[in-house]
Design a protein around this motif. Structure first.
Motif, PDB file in Angstrom:
ATOM      1  N   GLU A 109      77.099  17.258   2.559  1.00  0.00           N
ATOM      2  CA  GLU A 109      77.399  17.700   1.193  1.00  0.00           C
ATOM      3  C   GLU A 109      76.320  17.281   0.204  1.00  0.00           C
ATOM      4  OE1 GLU A 109      82.318  17.715   1.389  1.00  0.00           O
ATOM      5  OE2 GLU A 109      81.242  15.887   0.771  1.00  0.00           O
ATOM      6  N   GLU A 110      75.558  16.232   0.542  1.00  0.00           N
ATOM      7  CA  GLU A 110      74.496  15.775  -0.359  1.00  0.00           C
ATOM      8  C   GLU A 110      73.172  16.501  -0.148  1.00  0.00           C
ATOM      9  OE1 GLU A 110      73.812  11.677  -0.874  1.00  0.00           O
ATOM     10  OE2 GLU A 110      75.821  11.289  -1.654  1.00  0.00           O
ATOM     11  N   ILE A 111      73.022  17.202   0.974  1.00  0.00           N
ATOM     12  CA  ILE A 111      71.739  17.849   1.270  1.00  0.00           C
ATOM     13  C   ILE A 111      71.312  18.837   0.187  1.00  0.00           C
ATOM     14  CG2 ILE A 111      70.558  19.419   2.866  1.00  0.00           C
ATOM     15  CD1 ILE A 111      71.965  18.021   5.168  1.00  0.00           C
ATOM     16  N   PRO A 112      72.191  19.705  -0.320  1.00  0.00           N
ATOM     17  CA  PRO A 112      71.729  20.624  -1.374  1.00  0.00           C
ATOM     18  C   PRO A 112      71.141  19.898  -2.583  1.00  0.00           C
ATOM     19  CG  PRO A 112      73.830  21.353  -0.497  1.00  0.00           C
ATOM     20  CD  PRO A 112      73.588  20.006   0.080  1.00  0.00           C
ATOM     21  N   GLY A 113      71.727  18.777  -2.963  1.00  0.00           N
ATOM     22  CA  GLY A 113      71.193  18.011  -4.087  1.00  0.00           C
ATOM     23  C   GLY A 113      69.821  17.433  -3.785  1.00  0.00           C
ATOM     24  N   MET A 148      71.697  29.182   8.458  1.00  0.00           N
ATOM     25  CA  MET A 148      72.598  30.322   8.237  1.00  0.00           C
ATOM     26  C   MET A 148      73.505  30.559   9.440  1.00  0.00           C
ATOM     27  SD  MET A 148      69.955  32.893   6.252  1.00  0.00           S
ATOM     28  CE  MET A 148      71.149  34.221   6.039  1.00  0.00           C
ATOM     29  N   GLN A 149      73.081  30.052  10.594  1.00  0.00           N
ATOM     30  CA  GLN A 149      73.884  30.189  11.815  1.00  0.00           C
ATOM     31  C   GLN A 149      74.632  28.904  12.148  1.00  0.00           C
ATOM     32  OE1 GLN A 149      70.812  31.211  14.599  1.00  0.00           O
ATOM     33  NE2 GLN A 149      70.620  33.332  13.869  1.00  0.00           N
ATOM     34  N   GLY A 150      74.654  27.956  11.230  1.00  0.00           N
ATOM     35  CA  GLY A 150      75.247  26.649  11.507  1.00  0.00           C
ATOM     36  C   GLY A 150      74.197  25.722  12.069  1.00  0.00           C
ATOM     37  N   GLY A 151      73.687  26.058  13.236  1.00  0.00           N
ATOM     38  CA  GLY A 151      72.509  25.453  13.801  1.00  0.00           C
ATOM     39  C   GLY A 151      72.597  23.968  14.089  1.00  0.00           C
ATOM     40  N   ALA A 163      80.959  25.339   6.879  1.00  0.00           N
ATOM     41  CA  ALA A 163      81.232  25.767   5.505  1.00  0.00           C
ATOM     42  C   ALA A 163      80.195  25.208   4.530  1.00  0.00           C
ATOM     43  CB  ALA A 163      82.631  25.324   5.085  1.00  0.00           C
ATOM     44  N   ILE A 164      79.640  24.056   4.832  1.00  0.00           N
ATOM     45  CA  ILE A 164      78.626  23.450   3.964  1.00  0.00           C
ATOM     46  C   ILE A 164      77.240  23.994   4.281  1.00  0.00           C
ATOM     47  CG2 ILE A 164      77.531  21.272   3.292  1.00  0.00           C
ATOM     48  CD1 ILE A 164      80.184  19.900   4.259  1.00  0.00           C
ATOM     49  N   VAL A 165      76.904  23.997   5.563  1.00  0.00           N
ATOM     50  CA  VAL A 165      75.534  24.306   5.967  1.00  0.00           C
ATOM     51  C   VAL A 165      75.202  25.775   5.761  1.00  0.00           C
ATOM     52  CG1 VAL A 165      73.935  24.357   7.932  1.00  0.00           C
ATOM     53  CG2 VAL A 165      75.439  22.382   7.571  1.00  0.00           C
ATOM     54  N   THR A 166      76.118  26.679   6.115  1.00  0.00           N
ATOM     55  CA  THR A 166      75.810  28.110   6.031  1.00  0.00           C
ATOM     56  C   THR A 166      75.857  28.645   4.610  1.00  0.00           C
ATOM     57  OG1 THR A 166      78.130  28.709   6.426  1.00  0.00           O
ATOM     58  CG2 THR A 166      76.697  28.503   8.358  1.00  0.00           C
ATOM     59  N   THR A 167      76.363  27.855   3.688  1.00  0.00           N
ATOM     60  CA  THR A 167      76.431  28.310   2.288  1.00  0.00           C
ATOM     61  C   THR A 167      75.504  27.463   1.413  1.00  0.00           C
ATOM     62  OG1 THR A 167      78.389  26.909   1.933  1.00  0.00           O
ATOM     63  CG2 THR A 167      78.759  29.216   2.521  1.00  0.00           C
ATOM     64  N   ASP A 168      75.954  26.294   0.990  1.00  0.00           N
ATOM     65  CA  ASP A 168      75.205  25.503   0.013  1.00  0.00           C
ATOM     66  C   ASP A 168      73.846  25.051   0.528  1.00  0.00           C
ATOM     67  OD1 ASP A 168      77.383  25.818  -1.603  1.00  0.00           O
ATOM     68  OD2 ASP A 168      78.181  23.798  -1.287  1.00  0.00           O
ATOM     69  N   VAL A 169      73.790  24.581   1.770  1.00  0.00           N
ATOM     70  CA  VAL A 169      72.493  24.145   2.322  1.00  0.00           C
ATOM     71  C   VAL A 169      71.551  25.335   2.449  1.00  0.00           C
ATOM     72  CG1 VAL A 169      71.327  23.148   4.324  1.00  0.00           C
ATOM     73  CG2 VAL A 169      73.467  22.141   3.502  1.00  0.00           C
ATOM     74  N   ALA A 170      72.061  26.444   2.974  1.00  0.00           N
ATOM     75  CA  ALA A 170      71.218  27.628   3.136  1.00  0.00           C
ATOM     76  C   ALA A 170      70.694  28.136   1.792  1.00  0.00           C
ATOM     77  CB  ALA A 170      72.004  28.723   3.856  1.00  0.00           C
ATOM     78  N   VAL A 171      71.545  28.141   0.783  1.00  0.00           N
ATOM     79  CA  VAL A 171      71.114  28.597  -0.548  1.00  0.00           C
ATOM     80  C   VAL A 171      70.010  27.687  -1.096  1.00  0.00           C
ATOM     81  CG1 VAL A 171      71.847  28.819  -2.953  1.00  0.00           C
ATOM     82  CG2 VAL A 171      73.260  29.781  -1.125  1.00  0.00           C
ATOM     83  N   ALA A 172      70.158  26.376  -0.922  1.00  0.00           N
ATOM     84  CA  ALA A 172      69.139  25.438  -1.402  1.00  0.00           C
ATOM     85  C   ALA A 172      67.821  25.636  -0.663  1.00  0.00           C
ATOM     86  CB  ALA A 172      69.633  23.999  -1.248  1.00  0.00           C
ATOM     87  N   LEU A 173      67.895  25.922   0.640  1.00  0.00           N
ATOM     88  CA  LEU A 173      66.669  26.199   1.400  1.00  0.00           C
ATOM     89  C   LEU A 173      66.021  27.498   0.917  1.00  0.00           C
ATOM     90  CD1 LEU A 173      67.799  25.262   5.024  1.00  0.00           C
ATOM     91  CD2 LEU A 173      66.017  24.129   3.706  1.00  0.00           C
TER      92      LEU A 173
END
Length: 619
Positions: free
Chosen positions: A188-192, A231-234, A259-269
């Motif tokens: 959950e902290e990765i996007p930040g 985007m694939q979970g990975g 739910a975290i990685v494929t949305t918020d993390v992917a958007v930040a990347l």
């Protein structure tokens, strides 16, 4: 666009004020006063307590380092749920903590301290002074007791998009439900974290700091791979799912992590990827820091950080050329004996590299051969250690492949010490993207460098020192020791029955001497990228693909590669001084103990430790 000089002065004024302020900022709950002492025992205890305070103050800014050391337990278990602040505000807060603790270290009365504790204070003061000098520079990813000097916060081998998947998989333990929940919290902290880096990428661009086009091309390729993976979970999701299943920890881990990685993390990347594309449209091809705003000053600092000396670029350049000539003179007769006579030693090593006797099979078969070969060599050199050390350690060592989605921008290999608490073994990471990267004759020396008696072995001794000493590492010592470890391998007979293996050892030494030449050439003498690639390839005998990867590494980590040979030569100089001073009383095993038990230190502190050993051995 902001005036880069104004931005530089603003940041310098802020950092400079930290060193003189009477109301210095430290983290909540941390003691700030100098601890008084009235007896030697009380002074020693107070000194140890203050050193521990410094350690935890720093780890609060770098929680992942607490996990890599295995100390995020008990009252500090909360660190296992955090990643730290990668924004400029986070960098400034870290600088404030360093400045406050540096003032406390300087003020502490050291008269009653034993030599080891006094050394620890000297190490803290040196590390913090250098880091604060770097943090006062207008841009960059500045190490504190670490080795990576990076002007660009995100590039082909720098950034959370590379660091976090590997660190969470290898350093974040998952033994129970609380560990798994902490892993989710870190996701959950990765996007930040990615957003904080993005802010610094943009700020650098506004100052005119744009990486060269060839580095951006690599970074774009790698980040696109990581984005597709996310985007694939990975890998970020797979690590949690696999390890909770292995431990039998029930929970909806895949669903929650996805739910975290494929949305918020992917958007930040995606946002970082867009910034890299923007910078690519602005980029030129000049590889060195001399093409960047205030690049000369930045490079001067990076050499100081990497070598713990004040050597100039010109001095380091000449040292590299002289050392390379000496090494080539050692290689020449061996190559002649093997029938290779045409060209300089580097060119003859290119011919040797085509000999099928020293190659591994292609694909997974060859990868398995390489790992097995490394494991065998680790066990051989482990058995020789009583001949080189008066007190031996016995670190567990695992050989692991660098994750495939990181291999393109990763070095050939690297090693890390075991966790302080013994919960994780030392790790020898090997790049296996192509088995043609390796030959049997170069893997032997690589084993001594990365594992035993190199990084893993030395780290086991450092882990026995106060926590702050396990945190603070100096490139010239870490890498200088690892090169010295390669020479110990030779002195212990690792190559006695195999001339080609000895050539691999000399080739590795030439490799590091060449680094002194090309690093300074790129960043201080106006060399082009292709000029550096050609010089490296011709004089080392290393393939063009690896050479290109190395040159690009030096462009993104200015100065870092110079610490290796500078550090090794200083250890050898100290060894010769000890041997000459002690005569018959000299013992290699005791000298090596004086170095490793003194711990990872700047080179002047290393010299002081050796001087104390010489005095005590001479009594």
């Amino acid at each position: 666009m902001k005036n880069p000089i104004d931005a530089s002065l603003s940041r310098r004024q802020f950092i400079g004020a930290l060193g003189t302020s009477t109301a210095l900022t430290v983290l909540p709950g941390c003691a700030t006063g100098t601890i008084a002492s009235t007896t030697p025992a009380a002074g020693e205890a107070a000194g140890q307590a203050l050193l521990d305070d410094f350690a935890w103050n720093l780890l609060r800014h770098e929680p992942l380092r607490a996990s890599s050391l295995g100390v995020d337990t008990g009252e500090y278990a909360y660190l296992r749920s955090q990643l730290g602040d990668a924004s400029q505000a986070g960098q400034d807060a870290k600088a404030a903590t360093l400045a406050a603790d540096l003032e406390r270290a300087r003020a502490f009365p050291k008269g009653g301290l034993d030599p080891a504790t006094r050394t620890s204070f000297e190490v803290v003061e040196s590390a913090y002074e250098t880091a604060l000098e770097g943090l006062a520079l207008p841009y960059g990813d500045i190490p504190v007791g670490s080795w990576r000097t990076a002007p660009y916060p995100v590039i082909q081998n720098v950034g959370a998009y590379i660091d976090l998947p590997r660190a969470l998989d290898s350093d974040h333990p998952i033994r129970d439900e609380a560990d798994a929940e902490a892993y989710i919290a870190r996701l959950e902290e990765i996007p930040g974290v990615l957003q904080g880096e993005l802010e610094r990428m943009r700020a650098g661009r506004e100052m005119g700091v744009v990486p060269p086009d060839f580095l951006l091309d690599r970074a774009l390729d790698q980040m696109q791979r990581q984005l597709t993976d996310a985007m694939q979970g990975g890998s970020l999701v797979e690590s949690l799912v696999r390890r909770t299943a292995e431990e039998g920890i029930a929970g909806s881990w895949q669903e929650r992590a996805n739910a975290i990685v494929t949305t918020d993390v992917a958007v930040a990347l995606e946002r970082q990827l867009a910034e890299l594309r923007l910078q690519r449209g602005m980029a030129g091809s000049a590889p060195g820091m001399d093409a960047q705003p205030e690049g000369g000053e930045w490079y001067r600092w990076s050499l100081k950080s990497s070598t713990t000396t004040n050597m100039s670029p010109a001095e380091i350049h000449q040292l590299g050329m002289d050392t390379l000539a000496d090494i080539h003179s050692e290689m020449d007769p061996i190559l002649r004996d093997l029938g290779y006579t045409e060209g300089n030693p580097g060119q003859r090593m290119i011919q040797l590299s085509q000999d099928d006797r020293f190659k591994f099979a292609e694909g997974d078969e060859g990868r398995a051969q390489i790992i097995s070969f490394l494991e065998d060599r680790i066990e051989w050199i482990r058995g020789e250690m009583p001949r080189a050390f008066a007190r031996v350690v016995d670190p567990a060592v695992q050989v692991k492949r660098i994750p495939p989605n990181e291999e393109l921008g990763a070095p050939t290999a690297y090693g890390g010490a075991p966790a302080v608490d013994g919960s994780r073994p030392g790790t020898f990471w090997i790049n296996l993207r192509d088995t043609d990267l390796h030959r049997t004759y170069d893997l032997v020396t690589l084993t001594h460098h990365e594992a035993i008696p190199g990084h893993v072995w030395e780290g086991e001794y450092s882990n026995q020192l106060p926590l702050i000493r396990a945190i603070l590492a100096f490139n010239a010592f870490s890498e200088g020791w690892a090169l010295y470890a390669e020479q110990l391998g030779d002195e212990l007979g690792a190559y006695s029955d195999n001339p080609a293996w000895r050539l691999g050892y000399h080739q590795a030494a030439a490799y590091r001497a060449i680094r002194l030449v090309v690093d300074t050439g790129l960043h201080a003498q106006g060399w082009g990228r292709q000029q550096a690639i050609d010089y490296f390839h011709t004089n080392s005998g290393v393939g063009v693909a690896e050479t290109t990867n190395e040159i690009d590494r030096y462009c993104s980590w200015p100065g870092q590669a110079t610490g290796y040979m500078v550090g090794k030569l200083e250890i050898l100089r100290q060894r010769e001084m000890a041997r000459t001073s002690l005569g018959r009383r000299y013992d290699l095993r005791n000298f090596n103990m004086a170095v490793v038990e003194g711990g990872n230190a700047p080179l002047d502190v290393l010299a002081a430790n050796v001087a104390r050993y010489v005095r005590s051995a001479g009594d």
